[in-house]
Design a protein around this motif. Structure first.
Motif, PDB file in Angstrom:
ATOM      1  N   ASP A 141     -13.396  -9.070  13.557  1.00 13.23           N
ATOM      2  CA  ASP A 141     -13.813  -8.813  12.179  1.00 13.23           C
ATOM      3  C   ASP A 141     -15.052  -9.642  11.859  1.00 13.23           C
ATOM      4  OD1 ASP A 141     -14.069  -8.414   9.470  1.00 13.23           O
ATOM      5  OD2 ASP A 141     -12.346  -9.665   8.931  1.00 13.23           O
ATOM      6  N   ASP A 173      -9.736  -4.674   7.544  1.00 12.63           N
ATOM      7  CA  ASP A 173      -8.816  -5.666   6.979  1.00 12.63           C
ATOM      8  C   ASP A 173      -7.414  -5.086   6.809  1.00 12.63           C
ATOM      9  OD1 ASP A 173      -9.897  -4.060   4.962  1.00 12.63           O
ATOM     10  OD2 ASP A 173      -9.692  -5.587   3.412  1.00 12.63           O
ATOM     11  N   ALA A 174      -7.314  -3.762   6.594  1.00 15.15           N
ATOM     12  CA  ALA A 174      -5.985  -3.146   6.533  1.00 15.15           C
ATOM     13  C   ALA A 174      -5.294  -3.243   7.886  1.00 15.15           C
ATOM     14  CB  ALA A 174      -6.093  -1.686   6.107  1.00 15.15           C
ATOM     15  N   ARG A 226      -6.065  -5.485  -2.373  1.00 19.16           N
ATOM     16  CA  ARG A 226      -6.218  -6.728  -1.598  1.00 19.16           C
ATOM     17  C   ARG A 226      -6.799  -6.448  -0.221  1.00 19.16           C
ATOM     18  NH1 ARG A 226      -2.574  -7.695  -5.434  1.00 19.16           N
ATOM     19  NH2 ARG A 226      -2.308  -9.827  -6.205  1.00 19.16           N
ATOM     20  N   VAL A 227      -6.687  -5.214   0.225  1.00 21.05           N
ATOM     21  CA  VAL A 227      -7.423  -4.747   1.399  1.00 21.05           C
ATOM     22  C   VAL A 227      -8.129  -3.457   1.003  1.00 21.05           C
ATOM     23  CG1 VAL A 227      -5.860  -5.800   3.076  1.00 21.05           C
ATOM     24  CG2 VAL A 227      -5.427  -3.462   2.318  1.00 21.05           C
ATOM     25  N   LEU A 264     -12.786 -10.564   6.613  1.00 22.97           N
ATOM     26  CA  LEU A 264     -12.227  -9.996   5.390  1.00 22.97           C
ATOM     27  C   LEU A 264     -10.851 -10.548   5.042  1.00 22.97           C
ATOM     28  CD1 LEU A 264     -13.271  -6.283   6.032  1.00 22.97           C
ATOM     29  CD2 LEU A 264     -14.405  -7.954   4.556  1.00 22.97           C
ATOM     30  N   VAL A 265     -10.098 -10.989   6.053  1.00 20.39           N
ATOM     31  CA  VAL A 265      -8.763 -11.530   5.804  1.00 20.39           C
ATOM     32  C   VAL A 265      -8.818 -13.045   5.955  1.00 20.39           C
ATOM     33  CG1 VAL A 265      -6.336 -11.476   6.475  1.00 20.39           C
ATOM     34  CG2 VAL A 265      -7.730  -9.418   6.701  1.00 20.39           C
ATOM     35  N   LEU A 325      -0.452  -4.035  -0.706  1.00 21.71           N
ATOM     36  CA  LEU A 325      -1.780  -4.583  -0.444  1.00 21.71           C
ATOM     37  C   LEU A 325      -2.872  -3.555  -0.724  1.00 21.71           C
ATOM     38  CD1 LEU A 325      -1.111  -6.456   2.930  1.00 21.71           C
ATOM     39  CD2 LEU A 325      -1.336  -7.476   0.662  1.00 21.71           C
ATOM     40  N   ALA A 333      -4.243  -6.830   8.480  1.00 17.75           N
ATOM     41  CA  ALA A 333      -3.086  -7.135   7.638  1.00 17.75           C
ATOM     42  C   ALA A 333      -1.825  -6.489   8.205  1.00 17.75           C
ATOM     43  CB  ALA A 333      -3.334  -6.642   6.209  1.00 17.75           C
ATOM     44  N   TRP A 389     -12.367  -2.175  -4.445  1.00 16.88           N
ATOM     45  CA  TRP A 389     -11.934  -3.328  -3.650  1.00 16.88           C
ATOM     46  C   TRP A 389     -12.938  -4.465  -3.656  1.00 16.88           C
ATOM     47  CZ3 TRP A 389     -14.991  -4.322   0.707  1.00 16.88           C
ATOM     48  CH2 TRP A 389     -14.592  -5.407   1.476  1.00 16.88           C
ATOM     49  N   ASN A 416      -4.933   3.359   4.432  1.00 16.78           N
ATOM     50  CA  ASN A 416      -6.125   2.871   3.738  1.00 16.78           C
ATOM     51  C   ASN A 416      -7.204   3.946   3.675  1.00 16.78           C
ATOM     52  OD1 ASN A 416      -7.815   0.345   2.808  1.00 16.78           O
ATOM     53  ND2 ASN A 416      -9.072   1.449   4.258  1.00 16.78           N
TER      54      ASN A 416
END
Length: 334
Positions: free
Chosen positions: A27, A96-97, A90-91, A31-32, A85, A100, A327, A151
Motif C-alpha cells: 500500500d 484499504d478494504a 472508514r475504508v 491507507l490503513v 467499515l 482491512a 471517503w 467496496n
C-alpha cells in the motif's frame, strides 16, 4: 506450555501475519494506520470467539450439514465487520478494504489456530504447516476478497443497501467451500491457496492504486478550478453555476447560498485530503490537522444540516459523489 507447542506455534501463526505485513507494504498510500490495524485484528479475534459459540450451539440443534453452516457463520461474521467499515467510510478503496479484510481474517485465523494448538498439541507437524500456510491465509484471503468486491459495489452506489454485500459474501463462501473440498488432499489445498489468493489480491491492489492515482490527479484539478471560480466570482457563469441557479424554483435563496458555501468548503477540504495522499505516496508524514481544518469540518457538518438531504442530492451532479469522494474526508477526521 510444552516446548513442542512453542515450536509449532510460529508455524501456525507467522505465515498469515507476514502475509498481512506484506499487504501493508504494498500500500503506497498507507491507507490503513497502525492503530486501526490493531483494532481490526482484535475484532477478527472476537469474531472467531463468537463463531466458536455459534458453531457449538448449532452443532447441538442444527440437523443439516454442519460444515456448510459453519462456513456461512464464519464468513458472515467477517462480513458484518467489513460492512460497518465500508458504510461508515472508514475504508474507501479496494486497497484499504482488502487490507482491512485480511486483517480481520488474520485475527480470526490466529485465534482458530491457537485453539487448535491447545486442543491438539500432539498433532503432526505437517498439519500445523497446512493450517499456517493454508487455512490461516484462506481465512484472510476470503475476507479480503469479500471486502474488495463489496467496496467496489458501494463505490458505485454509496447509498446502496445491504444487498450489495451479497456478491462478496457468496464469493467468500465459494472460496471457503473450494478450499474445504481440496482438503482431502491438504498439500494441494495449501498450494492452491498460496498460488491463487496472493496473485488475485496483488492484481486488485495494482489496479486500485493506478485508479487512485488517476482520480487524485483529475479530481484535484477539478477541485482547484471550482475553488478558483468561486473565489473570483465567475462560478455562476459556468455550467455548474447555471445548474445551481436552475434550482431556484426548488430551494429558497438562503439554501442556495448555503449550497454554494458547501461547494467551497467541501472543495477546500478535498484538496487538503488529496494533498495528504500525495505526501504519503512520497513517503512523507501527514501534516497535523490544524484548528482551521477542524473548523472547516464543523462548518461542513452545519451546512449539511442546513441544506438537508434534498439539497445534498441536488448537489451530487456537481460533486461526483462517489464512495471515494465521501471517503476522502475521513482522512481529515482520523
Amino acid at each position: 506450555m510444552s516446548a513442542d507447542v512453542l515450536m509449532r506455534a510460529p508455524i501456525a501463526l507467522l505465515p498469515v501475519l507476514l502475509f498481512l505485513a506484506g499487504l501493508v507494504q504494498l500500500d503506497g498510500y498507507k491507507l490503513v494506520r497502525l492503530r486501526m490495524m490493531f483494532l481490526l485484528l482484535v475484532t477478527g479475534a472476537l469474531a472467531a470467539a463468537v463463531s466458536y459459540l455459534l458453531n457449538n450451539l448449532a452443532f447441538a440443534h442444527f440437523h443439516g450439514s454442519f460444515v456448510t453452516y459453519s462456513r456461512y457463520v464464519e464468513e458472515s461474521l467477517k462480513a458484518a465487520l467489513l460492512v460497518f467499515l465500508i458504510r461508515t467510510r472508514r475504508v474507501g478503496l479496494p486497497v484499504d478494504a482488502g487490507i482491512a479484510g485480511f486483517a480481520i481474517g488474520t485475527g480470526f485465523a490466529v485465534v482458530e489456530n491457537l485453539y487448535y494448538l491447545a486442543a491438539r498439541p500432539h498433532t503432526m507437524l505437517a498439519v500445523q504447516v497446512i493450517r499456517g500456510f493454508g487455512t490461516a491465509i484462506m481465512h484472510g484471503g476470503t475476507a479480503a476478497i469479500l471486502a474488495m468486491i463489496s467496496n467496489t459495489l458501494y463505490e458505485r452506489r454509496p447509498s446502496g443497501g445491504l444487498h450489495l454485500l451479497l456478491p462478496g459474501l457468496l464469493a467468500a463462501v465459494a472460496l471457503h467451500t473450494g478450499y474445504n473440498y481440496l482438503l482431502v488432499r491438504p498439500a494441494l489445498a495449501t498450494l492452491a491457496t498460496l498460488l491463487v489468493l496472493p496473485f488475485v489480491i496483488y492484481l486488485v491492489f495494482d489496479h486500485s492504486e493506478r485508479i487512485l492515482r488517476t482520480w487524485i490527479e483529475v479530481d484535484l484539478d477539478s477541485d482547484v478550478k471550482r475553488l478558483e471560480a468561486i473565489s473570483t466570482g465567475t462560478f455562476l457563469d459556468s455550467p455548474s453555476g447555471r445548474y445551481l441557479q436552475a434550482l431556484r424554483d426548488r430551494f429558497k435563496g438562503e439554501q442556495l447560498v448555503d449550497m454554494l458555501c458547501y461547494l467551497r468548503v467541501h472543495g477546500e477540504l478535498a484538496v487538503r485530503a488529496k494533498g495528504i495522499l500525495l505526501l504519503r505516496e512520497s513517503g512523507l508524514p501527514d501534516p497535523p490537522i490544524d484548528a482551521e481544518t477542524r473548523g472547516r469540518l464543523g462548518e461542513l457538518a452545519q451546512l449539511e444540516r442546513a441544506i438537508g438531504k434534498g439539497g445534498l442530492l441536488a448537489l451530487r451532479p456537481l460533486m461526483m459523489a462517489t464512495g471515494k469522494e465521501i471517503w476522502q474526508l475521513t482522512l481529515l477526521r482520523q
